[in-house]
Design an enzyme around this catalytic site. Structure first.
Site, PDB file in Angstrom:
ATOM      1  N   HIS A 178      -3.508   9.701 -27.872  1.00 51.52           N
ATOM      2  CA  HIS A 178      -3.797   8.405 -27.246  1.00 51.52           C
ATOM      3  C   HIS A 178      -4.636   7.525 -28.165  1.00 51.52           C
ATOM      4  O   HIS A 178      -4.472   6.293 -28.174  1.00 51.52           O
ATOM      5  CB  HIS A 178      -4.512   8.613 -25.913  1.00 51.52           C
ATOM      6  CG  HIS A 178      -3.631   9.125 -24.822  1.00 51.52           C
ATOM      7  ND1 HIS A 178      -4.104   9.526 -23.595  1.00 51.52           N
ATOM      8  CD2 HIS A 178      -2.279   9.288 -24.756  1.00 51.52           C
ATOM      9  CE1 HIS A 178      -3.095   9.922 -22.834  1.00 51.52           C
ATOM     10  NE2 HIS A 178      -1.982   9.794 -23.517  1.00 51.52           N
ATOM     11  N   ASN A 235      -2.545  17.919 -21.106  1.00 51.49           N
ATOM     12  CA  ASN A 235      -2.897  16.884 -22.076  1.00 51.49           C
ATOM     13  C   ASN A 235      -3.147  17.439 -23.468  1.00 51.49           C
ATOM     14  O   ASN A 235      -3.772  16.764 -24.296  1.00 51.49           O
ATOM     15  CB  ASN A 235      -4.144  16.126 -21.588  1.00 51.49           C
ATOM     16  CG  ASN A 235      -3.857  15.271 -20.373  1.00 51.49           C
ATOM     17  OD1 ASN A 235      -2.869  14.553 -20.324  1.00 51.49           O
ATOM     18  ND2 ASN A 235      -4.707  15.366 -19.369  1.00 51.49           N
ATOM     19  N   HIS A 251      -3.004  15.132 -26.435  1.00 56.71           N
ATOM     20  CA  HIS A 251      -3.016  13.764 -25.942  1.00 56.71           C
ATOM     21  C   HIS A 251      -4.308  13.008 -26.253  1.00 56.71           C
ATOM     22  O   HIS A 251      -4.287  11.783 -26.358  1.00 56.71           O
ATOM     23  CB  HIS A 251      -2.762  13.739 -24.436  1.00 56.71           C
ATOM     24  CG  HIS A 251      -1.345  14.049 -24.055  1.00 56.71           C
ATOM     25  ND1 HIS A 251      -0.724  15.237 -24.390  1.00 56.71           N
ATOM     26  CD2 HIS A 251      -0.412  13.330 -23.368  1.00 56.71           C
ATOM     27  CE1 HIS A 251       0.516  15.231 -23.915  1.00 56.71           C
ATOM     28  NE2 HIS A 251       0.723  14.088 -23.306  1.00 56.71           N
ATOM     29  N   GLU A 292       6.853  16.911 -26.143  1.00 56.81           N
ATOM     30  CA  GLU A 292       6.372  17.343 -24.832  1.00 56.81           C
ATOM     31  C   GLU A 292       6.988  18.679 -24.418  1.00 56.81           C
ATOM     32  O   GLU A 292       6.385  19.435 -23.659  1.00 56.81           O
ATOM     33  CB  GLU A 292       6.657  16.267 -23.780  1.00 56.81           C
ATOM     34  CG  GLU A 292       5.893  14.960 -23.984  1.00 56.81           C
ATOM     35  CD  GLU A 292       4.421  15.036 -23.580  1.00 56.81           C
ATOM     36  OE1 GLU A 292       3.929  16.149 -23.264  1.00 56.81           O
ATOM     37  OE2 GLU A 292       3.759  13.984 -23.585  1.00 56.81           O
ATOM     38  N   LYS A 306       5.410  22.569 -15.525  1.00 57.60           N
ATOM     39  CA  LYS A 306       4.649  21.430 -15.006  1.00 57.60           C
ATOM     40  C   LYS A 306       4.551  21.492 -13.490  1.00 57.60           C
ATOM     41  O   LYS A 306       3.492  21.174 -12.918  1.00 57.60           O
ATOM     42  CB  LYS A 306       5.265  20.109 -15.457  1.00 57.60           C
ATOM     43  CG  LYS A 306       4.403  18.921 -15.013  1.00 57.60           C
ATOM     44  CD  LYS A 306       4.568  17.685 -15.837  1.00 57.60           C
ATOM     45  CE  LYS A 306       3.519  16.637 -15.475  1.00 57.60           C
ATOM     46  NZ  LYS A 306       3.691  15.378 -16.227  1.00 57.60           N
ATOM     47  N   GLU A 320      -5.675  16.524 -11.219  1.00 59.07           N
ATOM     48  CA  GLU A 320      -6.309  16.801 -12.505  1.00 59.07           C
ATOM     49  C   GLU A 320      -7.812  17.024 -12.395  1.00 59.07           C
ATOM     50  O   GLU A 320      -8.604  16.492 -13.168  1.00 59.07           O
ATOM     51  CB  GLU A 320      -6.020  15.666 -13.502  1.00 59.07           C
ATOM     52  CG  GLU A 320      -6.084  16.104 -14.955  1.00 59.07           C
ATOM     53  CD  GLU A 320      -5.585  15.044 -15.910  1.00 59.07           C
ATOM     54  OE1 GLU A 320      -6.400  14.443 -16.597  1.00 59.07           O
ATOM     55  OE2 GLU A 320      -4.355  14.830 -15.963  1.00 59.07           O
ATOM     56  N   ARG A 367      -4.837  21.024 -14.362  1.00 54.79           N
ATOM     57  CA  ARG A 367      -3.827  20.075 -14.826  1.00 54.79           C
ATOM     58  C   ARG A 367      -4.189  19.436 -16.169  1.00 54.79           C
ATOM     59  O   ARG A 367      -3.314  18.972 -16.899  1.00 54.79           O
ATOM     60  CB  ARG A 367      -3.583  18.988 -13.764  1.00 54.79           C
ATOM     61  CG  ARG A 367      -2.441  18.054 -14.144  1.00 54.79           C
ATOM     62  CD  ARG A 367      -1.992  17.171 -13.002  1.00 54.79           C
ATOM     63  NE  ARG A 367      -0.926  16.274 -13.426  1.00 54.79           N
ATOM     64  CZ  ARG A 367      -0.222  15.498 -12.627  1.00 54.79           C
ATOM     65  NH1 ARG A 367      -0.441  15.510 -11.327  1.00 54.79           N
ATOM     66  NH2 ARG A 367       0.719  14.711 -13.105  1.00 54.79           N
ATOM     67  N   ARG A 423       0.805  -1.227   0.000  1.00 53.05           N
ATOM     68  CA  ARG A 423       0.000   0.000   0.000  1.00 53.05           C
ATOM     69  C   ARG A 423       0.835   1.272   0.000  1.00 53.05           C
ATOM     70  O   ARG A 423       0.372   2.336   0.421  1.00 53.05           O
ATOM     71  CB  ARG A 423      -0.991   0.003   1.170  1.00 53.05           C
ATOM     72  CG  ARG A 423      -1.987  -1.151   1.118  1.00 53.05           C
ATOM     73  CD  ARG A 423      -3.043  -1.044   2.206  1.00 53.05           C
ATOM     74  NE  ARG A 423      -4.019  -2.112   2.094  1.00 53.05           N
ATOM     75  CZ  ARG A 423      -3.913  -3.297   2.665  1.00 53.05           C
ATOM     76  NH1 ARG A 423      -2.849  -3.566   3.397  1.00 53.05           N
ATOM     77  NH2 ARG A 423      -4.856  -4.210   2.514  1.00 53.05           N
ATOM     78  N   HIS A 428       5.100   7.566 -27.961  1.00 54.11           N
ATOM     79  CA  HIS A 428       4.126   8.460 -27.338  1.00 54.11           C
ATOM     80  C   HIS A 428       4.302   9.898 -27.829  1.00 54.11           C
ATOM     81  O   HIS A 428       3.324  10.582 -28.172  1.00 54.11           O
ATOM     82  CB  HIS A 428       4.277   8.395 -25.817  1.00 54.11           C
ATOM     83  CG  HIS A 428       3.411   9.372 -25.080  1.00 54.11           C
ATOM     84  ND1 HIS A 428       2.034   9.328 -25.116  1.00 54.11           N
ATOM     85  CD2 HIS A 428       3.730  10.442 -24.300  1.00 54.11           C
ATOM     86  CE1 HIS A 428       1.540  10.313 -24.380  1.00 54.11           C
ATOM     87  NE2 HIS A 428       2.550  10.995 -23.877  1.00 54.11           N
ATOM     88  N   LYS A 451       1.862  10.965 -11.751  1.00 55.04           N
ATOM     89  CA  LYS A 451       0.952  10.075 -12.476  1.00 55.04           C
ATOM     90  C   LYS A 451       1.667   8.754 -12.720  1.00 55.04           C
ATOM     91  O   LYS A 451       2.764   8.725 -13.275  1.00 55.04           O
ATOM     92  CB  LYS A 451       0.544  10.684 -13.819  1.00 55.04           C
ATOM     93  CG  LYS A 451      -0.585  11.679 -13.750  1.00 55.04           C
ATOM     94  CD  LYS A 451      -1.027  12.028 -15.161  1.00 55.04           C
ATOM     95  CE  LYS A 451      -2.186  12.976 -15.181  1.00 55.04           C
ATOM     96  NZ  LYS A 451      -2.620  13.289 -16.566  1.00 55.04           N
TER      97      LYS A 451
END
Length: 367
Positions: free
Chosen positions: A256, A249, A252, A189, A231, A241, A245, A125, A269, A147
């Site tokens: 994606h 993206n 993206h 990026e 960032k 997000e 935030r 955990r 990517h 992330k």
């Protein structure tokens, strides 16, 4: 950049704040890790490409700090960002008796960083981890902000957790061993930060692109630092997000869809994001937010960075329909409505919906 010009950017998250250290000769310097907590065991998670280059150097310096240092070497590539590969990390932790103080070190690009972070968030955990990104894309984006996750065949990064590292170590020397394709993917990026937040930085990238492509140390140092500063500011305002935030993206949602539609790994990517930014810029124009000059300017920079600006055909029968289908699985979608990051004038990004017919026209024009 010499060792004495190393710099640091802070991610301000209260008691979970941490530094991003940027410079040269960091990876093998014991001082880099001097503030980390003591533990009896450390694990280096890396991949088959990076391990021969840097794993022994990191293991050597960590051996001075930790009683045991173990290495987990994963297969390289987005196609392996899966439950099966993630379990290799858990298997090693359990086999060697990892405990709650065991520190994981993510040595590699975005895939290694995302999976190591997810493993750290999940094992017992939550155990501490450190990002040691070795690609430009990971240094300016995926290693920063917490992330973590893996892909699902139906969508990218759909399974994961927000989990912050103890620190991020951006050794610029590792960028010298990148392939030209990986370097260009990272530049996507970097370029992203201009349209969403910093017009001056966008102009700087245009002016210094030849230096970046030539891996000039000073240019790379500035690009990494400014990208991380932007960032860090965004993540500090909106860690999970819930609002701001989402602007990170940009490109993206389309990107994606390209990655999932082609099969993970067919395009890198950053290549998908670069092309996705072109498509998102066209959508911004269709929404009346930017003019054709902006679209042309961004497209030219992305092309000159060595990135694709024309989208792939994902379905010969209904290509735009396939894009729409995949984009509805995007994490930003709400009640089936696709939410796009679009540009409302240089350095200002907003999240908007768009009619399917408009999105179809954009996909048809860009593929």
């Amino acid at each position: 950049m010499s060792a004495n010009t190393n710099t640091s950017v802070s991610i301000a998250l209260g008691d979970r704040s941490y530094p991003i250290t940027i410079g040269s000769q960091l990876l093998g310097d014991r001082q880099t890790y001097s503030a980390l907590p003591k533990a009896s065991m450390a694990f280096i998670v890396t991949n088959t490409t990076v391990a021969p280059l840097y794993a022994s150097q990191l293991a050597s310096v960590l051996a001075e700090r930790y009683g045991e240092v173990h290495q987990v070497t994963l297969p390289d590539g987005e196609a392996f960002k899966t439950w099966e590969t993630l379990n290799q990390i858990f298997d090693a932790l359990l086999l060697h008796g990892g405990d709650r103080k065991t520190v994981l070190f993510a040595l590699g690009g975005g895939v290694v960083g995302d999976m190591t972070g997810f493993a750290a968030a999940s094992f017992m955990r939550g155990v501490p981890f450190v990002q040691v990104p070795t690609t430009l894309l990971a240094q300016v984006d995926s290693s920063v902000g917490g992330k973590t996750g893996i892909n699902h065949p139906m969508g990218k990064n759909m399974i994961g957790a927000f989990y912050q590292p103890l620190m991020v170590v951006c050794d610029l020397d590792t960028l010298q061993t990148l392939t030209s394709r990986e370097l260009s993917a990272g530049l996507a990026e970097v370029i992203k930060y201009g349209p969403i937040a910093d017009a001056e930085f966008f102009s700087w990238i245009e002016d210094n692109l030849p230096r970046l492509l030539a891996r000039d140390a000073g240019a790379l140092a500035h690009a990494v630092k400014r990208s991380c500063e932007i960032k860090a500011w965004v993540v500090g305002k909106d860690e999970r997000e819930s609002g701001l935030r989402a602007i990170l993206n940009f490109g993206h949602t389309f990107g994606h869809a390209i990655e999932a539609g082609l099969g993970y790994g067919a395009w890198l990517h950053g290549e998908a994001v670069g092309c996705g930014m072109v498509m998102a810029a066209h959508l911004s124009q269709q929404l009346g937010l930017v003019d054709s000059a902006f679209v042309a300017r961004l497209t030219a920079l992305i092309r000159n960075a060595g990135l694709p600006v024309k989208g792939p055909i994902l379905d010969a029968r209904d290509n735009a329909g396939r894009y729409l289908e995949l984009m509805r699985l995007d994490k930003k979608s709400e009640a089936g409505e696709i939410r796009f990051v679009v540009i409302d004038g240089m350095a200002k990004a907003v999240v908007r919906g768009a009619p399917d017919a408009m999105v179809r026209a954009v996909v048809d024009a860009c593929c």
